[in-house]
Design an enzyme around this catalytic site. Structure first.
Site, short mmCIF file in Angstrom:
data_model
loop_
_atom_site.label_atom_id
_atom_site.label_comp_id
_atom_site.label_asym_id
_atom_site.label_seq_id
_atom_site.Cartn_x
_atom_site.Cartn_y
_atom_site.Cartn_z
N PHE A 123 0.82 -1.22 0.00
CA PHE A 123 0.00 0.00 0.00
C PHE A 123 0.85 1.26 0.00
O PHE A 123 0.38 2.33 -0.35
CB PHE A 123 -0.95 0.00 1.22
CG PHE A 123 -0.33 0.53 2.47
CD1 PHE A 123 0.51 -0.25 3.24
CD2 PHE A 123 -0.57 1.83 2.89
CE1 PHE A 123 1.10 0.25 4.41
CE2 PHE A 123 0.01 2.34 4.04
CZ PHE A 123 0.84 1.55 4.80
N LYS A 124 2.12 1.16 0.38
CA LYS A 124 2.97 2.35 0.43
C LYS A 124 3.10 3.01 -0.94
O LYS A 124 3.37 4.20 -1.04
CB LYS A 124 4.34 2.00 1.01
CG LYS A 124 4.25 1.62 2.49
CD LYS A 124 5.62 1.63 3.16
CE LYS A 124 5.48 1.51 4.67
NZ LYS A 124 4.96 0.20 5.11
N ASP A 125 2.89 2.21 -2.01
CA ASP A 125 2.94 2.79 -3.36
C ASP A 125 1.90 3.89 -3.56
O ASP A 125 2.13 4.83 -4.32
CB ASP A 125 2.66 1.70 -4.41
CG ASP A 125 3.82 0.72 -4.55
OD1 ASP A 125 4.98 1.13 -4.41
OD2 ASP A 125 3.54 -0.47 -4.83
N MET A 128 3.57 6.89 -2.13
CA MET A 128 4.92 7.15 -2.63
C MET A 128 4.91 7.52 -4.11
O MET A 128 5.67 8.38 -4.54
CB MET A 128 5.78 5.91 -2.38
CG MET A 128 7.21 6.19 -2.10
SD MET A 128 7.51 7.07 -0.56
CE MET A 128 7.94 5.72 0.52
#
Ligand SMILES: *Cc1c(COP(=O)(O)O)cnc(C)c1O
Length: 487
Positions: A123-125, A128
């Protein structure tokens, strides 16, 4: 959306009181880490959405939702430019579908919000990728460059590299512990061939990597000469981007804005669930924000007992949901600020206790502790055995593979949910990243997106270095040299 909201909420102050006289604008805090007083930047107030606003947002696609929400917090990028940055970021090509974070119903009242279909399968995408396009825009406008320095044991580093690769004006220097990541995670990072991405495999453990980053961040001369910055989890731009999928999930799960939903959130640094808190403060009808931890249960301890007691790194356990193996929850201070009537003096006092006494205990302060329930948080803790059970249960009941972090959310969410509300589980990574644990739970390897087949066999670009700050500085200055030449 109403102008009066926009004016105050698009200015930022520190949780510890700095800049209260002259609040900063979004682009001023975007590339900063902590505020000068060691606090975190927060919006001066949360913009609140009227029922009419929410009704209008219900029909929006992901990009329109992102634009509507982010516009309330950003007033130093023109609408046209912000639109373009969002349109470049949230594409089917990058996230696998036009929904960006599609909602899957597991059974009536129980859903999985798939937040990990970005390039690195976590989920960090979502945040980011946005920062990559946003940084490129802001740096070009200001004629600046940025060298991002970070340490990673997995998800953050690869998400940052995939977001920043081939972006103008940006280099990434990412330290990872040599031989300590999974083959897949190492291949994800080290197979990048982009000239602005620099991977350093440090002969040591993750803490050594982090110490090296800290040492350079404390070397103010070096830091400013080489324009060193970070994209860690306290970055407000990341939180803001994450607010959007709470709205997306809510509208996808409900028929009308009279319904309330709960979210179960696998948590470490408290960034993801803080975004849910922000959405709730803006008026999104969220009942519970269920904080799920693994064996590293700093947050669960707080919400159950009122004691906040960050751990030493030696007390931090290595678990099979490694991205939640944290010793302190960096974003927690932002919630404390809201809990403490947004009074920086109270936050300063509490954080001083953290520094000098190793923590604080709110259960002895009825005024503060009594306010916690009104923010909707609930919490629980999951373990390795429970994680395996969760992965098995979801596979056999619904035919869906989930990753170990998402399994922590599933376990805790199912225990704490109130039957009257729908529950949305946030998926934080795809199982392909954690093959060993999936093998242990299901007796088979996880499926992997076709684009990543055979990634371990690709040529790798990585420099192995000792845990030496001097060696790291040399490497950074060598990489930066050509652009500093005045010819
Ligand atoms: C980063 C991460 C988390 C924890 O999120 P926080 O915002 O730090 O609370 C959970 N699961 C996965 C897979 C992650 O990468």
């Amino acid at each position: 959306m109403s102008p009066s909201n926009t004016l105050t909420s698009a200015r930022y102050v520190s949780t510890r009181g700095a800049d209260a006289e002259a609040p900063k604008r979004f682009c001023e805090i975007l590339l900063e880490g902590l505020a000068t007083d060691g606090g975190l930047y927060v919006p001066q107030s949360y913009p609140t959405l009227s029922p009419e606003d929410l009704e209008r947002m219900r029909g929006m696609n992901y990009r329109d939702l992102a634009f509507t929400i982010m516009s309330l917090y950003i007033d130093d990028i023109s609408s046209e430019d912000l639109r373009q940055i969002i349109d470049r970021t949230y594409t089917t090509q990058a996230f696998g579908s036009d929904d960006i974070t599609p909602l899957v119903q597991l059974e009536p009242g129980l859903h999985l919000l798939k937040c990990s279909n970005g390039p690195t399968l976590a989920f960090k995408d979502v945040a980011m990728q946005f920062l990559g396009h946003l940084f490129e825009f802001v740096l070009a406008r200001e004629g600046r460059e940025l060298n991002i320095l970070g340490a990673t044991s997995g998800d953050t580093g690869s998400a940052a590299e995939y977001a920043m690769k081939s972006k103008q004006g940006i280099r990434v220097f990412m330290l990872s512990p040599y031989g300590k990541m999974s083959k897949f995670q190492a291949a994800q990072m080290y197979s990048l061939q982009d000239a602005n991405i620099h991977n350093f495999a440090v002969e040591g453990v993750f803490d050594d990597c982090q110490d090296m980053v800290k040492a350079i961040s404390n070397d103010l001369g070096f830091k400013s000469m080489y324009r060193i910055g970070a994209v860690n989890s306290i970055n407000w731009g990341r939180i803001l981007a994450q607010v959007v999928y709470y709205f997306k999930g809510y509208f996808a799960a409900t028929q009308s804005n009279d319904e309330k939903v709960s979210f179960a959130v696998p948590s470490g640094n408290f960034g993801n669930v803080l975004a849910g808190h922000v959405a709730r403060m803006m008026g999104l009808p969220i009942k519970q924000l269920i904080v799920a931890t693994n064996e590293n249960d700093v947050l669960d301890e707080f919400f159950k007992t009122g004691r906040y007691r960050p751990r030493q790194s030696a007390e931090t356990r290595q678990t099979s949901s490694p991205s939640m193996d944290i010793s302190k929850a960096s974003n927690f201070e932002r919630f404390l600020f809201d809990l403490a009537w947004r009074d920086p003096a109270v936050v300063r006092e509490l954080m001083q206790k953290v520094d000098h006494e190793g923590g604080f205990d709110l259960s002895t302060c009825d005024q503060l502790w009594g306010r916690v329930p009104k923010f909707g948080f609930a919490s629980g803790r999951s373990t390795h055995a429970a994680r395996l059970e969760g992965i098995k249960a979801v596979a056999s009941r619904y035919g869906i593979e989930i990753d170990p972090h998402t399994a922590d959310g599933y376990n805790v969410g199912l225990t704490l949910r109130e039957p009257s509300n729908q529950l949305i589980l946030l998926e934080t990574a795809l199982p392909a990243k954690f093959a060993d644990t999936i093998q242990e739970a299901l007796g088979k390897q996880p499926s992997r997106p076709a684009a990543l087949a055979g990634i371990e066999a690709l040529p790798q670009r990585v420099a192995v270095i000792p845990a030496s700050i001097e060696r790291l500085k040399e490497a950074i200055s060598r990489a930066c040299a050509p652009l500093d030449r005045n010819d």
